[in-house]
Design an enzyme around this catalytic site. Sequence first.
Site, PDB file in Angstrom:
ATOM      1  N   HIS A  59       0.840  -1.203   0.000  1.00  0.00           N
ATOM      2  CA  HIS A  59       0.000   0.000   0.000  1.00  0.00           C
ATOM      3  C   HIS A  59       0.880   1.260   0.000  1.00  0.00           C
ATOM      4  CE1 HIS A  59      -3.401  -2.697   0.621  1.00  0.00           C
ATOM      5  NE2 HIS A  59      -2.717  -3.259   1.606  1.00  0.00           N
ATOM      6  N   GLU A  90      -2.290   0.826   7.967  1.00  0.00           N
ATOM      7  CA  GLU A  90      -1.475  -0.327   7.603  1.00  0.00           C
ATOM      8  C   GLU A  90      -0.252   0.086   6.790  1.00  0.00           C
ATOM      9  OE1 GLU A  90      -1.477  -4.309   4.786  1.00  0.00           O
ATOM     10  OE2 GLU A  90      -3.338  -3.176   5.018  1.00  0.00           O
ATOM     11  N   HIS A 101       2.811  -6.839   4.749  1.00  0.00           N
ATOM     12  CA  HIS A 101       1.456  -6.329   4.999  1.00  0.00           C
ATOM     13  C   HIS A 101       1.048  -6.577   6.443  1.00  0.00           C
ATOM     14  CE1 HIS A 101       0.026  -5.453   0.820  1.00  0.00           C
ATOM     15  NE2 HIS A 101       1.057  -6.224   0.534  1.00  0.00           N
ATOM     16  N   GLU A 124       1.747 -11.465   6.128  1.00  0.00           N
ATOM     17  CA  GLU A 124       0.766 -10.710   6.915  1.00  0.00           C
ATOM     18  C   GLU A 124       1.234 -10.796   8.365  1.00  0.00           C
ATOM     19  OE1 GLU A 124      -1.784  -8.980   5.941  1.00  0.00           O
ATOM     20  OE2 GLU A 124      -2.554  -9.764   4.039  1.00  0.00           O
TER      21      GLU A 124
END
Length: 562
Positions: free
Chosen positions: A140, A154, A207, A271
């Site tokens: 992102h 995030e 992430h 993650e």
Amino acid sequence: MKYKLKIKNLIMITMLASMPTLLDTTIANADTIEDEFLSVINKYKIEDVVVEEGISLEKGEILDLSQYPNWELSDNETIEINSNGIVKAVNEGTVFLSQRIGEKVYIVEIYVPSEIPTINIVSREAKPRGYYKVFIDAGHGGTDPGSLGCGYRESDINLQVAKKVESKLKSKGIDVKMSRSSDIYYSLSERSEMANNYGADLFVSIHQNSAEQKSANGIETYYTEKKPNDKPLSNDIQTNLINKTGAINRKVKTANFAVLTQTKMTAALAECGFISNPEEANKISNPTYQDKLATGIADGIEKYLKENVIINEIQMTATGKVINANSLNVRKGPSTSFNIIGTLNGGDEVKIVGKSNDWYKIEYNGVYGYVSGSYIELNTTEPDQDNKINFTDVGKDYWAYSQIESFVEKGYIDGYEDGTFRPQDPIKRNEFVKIFNRVFGLTEKSGIVFDDTKDNWAKDEIDIAVTNGVAQGVGDNKFEPEQYITREAAAKMLANYMNIEDKNHDKINKFSDYNQISDWARDAFEGNLEKGYIQGTDEGKLAPKNNITRAEVVTILSRVIN
């Protein structure tokens, strides 16, 4: 209900035969992918938004979103979606799907590439360089915050962890390129293209997770089933993350995330925790815990590289025989960590085609294997009288042979004590200025010393280069002498000395990756292209961020003086 997990599970792709009637869709009038993304996210309150990890579909592939069928599309040209939520990719491009599910609005980016990426098998074979190359993707960024929870974005946490991973890998001598080092937006296609152009040995995307159920917690790592050989990297990262953090092990999973399917090298997506869980959000935002995450990721990467990626392999041609052993193991790679593929007997003759550290690469039963150099005695041969430089890894048919021969004979550059030149190895900033000074006969000094050059072997060479306007520091009174020099940095130094900067960018604009050139290097790159000193790569790229090789340095400087 764990909406994020369920949404991720929807990316299991199946092939269907036909498509029913389409839903009405909204077409965004956007000039760029980021503009199109903004046209979607700006419809909602930012605190309600969860931006999912984007996925890729090949033309004709089907995505089953029937569990949540009522998606709004940013355009109706890239995919088709019917009233049951069945998606079909029809044209290349990027489209954003959005829908409110429960208390959150989920946005999913779908990327349809123009062609199916070809896995770069060569990139997974032995590397004619003495270092590893890793691409770290901080997920992102910029206008795309990813998930938001407990007061955190995030994208911010991803970048914080990624920078720590970068630092730890560099301390291990691993070359690292980041998708971003600041809060900036990059599309899925741009991220994978950067990694592919860089020629990384592996790709890791970082992430943080999110779920409607605030109790969800733990770490999971993904690979794509389209590249099943990538699973060992995910296993190594997941194992080390759990060992370092003690977090709940959600294990290794598969998903067709675009950054995994569109990268040509081994790839994984980690993650690192749930930003939607207050307790876990406090952990993943804490620098001390982030350091544990970064250590786990870096250690997992290092383990995979050492066991699967062969570097520092020198091409050579020789014969020899097995000595000091009745039986000698032949392994898949140049260390005892690689599997045994066969054995040789004492006295057996071998044909050698390469060398990696103290291991020889040999022809063995129709394939290549590796044996310890401690048990091989080379057969002596008369040197090639026509090969004046006589490096084992630079034959007369090598593309830069004549330039290397000339530079070695003139004393501009040296080979190595083991009889190699290592033409594909990168070159450091201090090594580059030393060669530059020799080529142009620069000797004037003015006593310039940087904080990190006072004890460096090339202190005087750096002083000469700076005094003569070739090079300059990088800020904070540092020169970074031991850092590898990139193609754009080399172009800048050459342009400084030759005074050839050109503000008319008609040459660099013809290359698809010209926008990857740093602003400070664009005029210099243009001037070098105009003069013919620097040329595009074999792939038709400028590759400004790639480390320049020893052979490239010799060739470029040869063009200047000749």
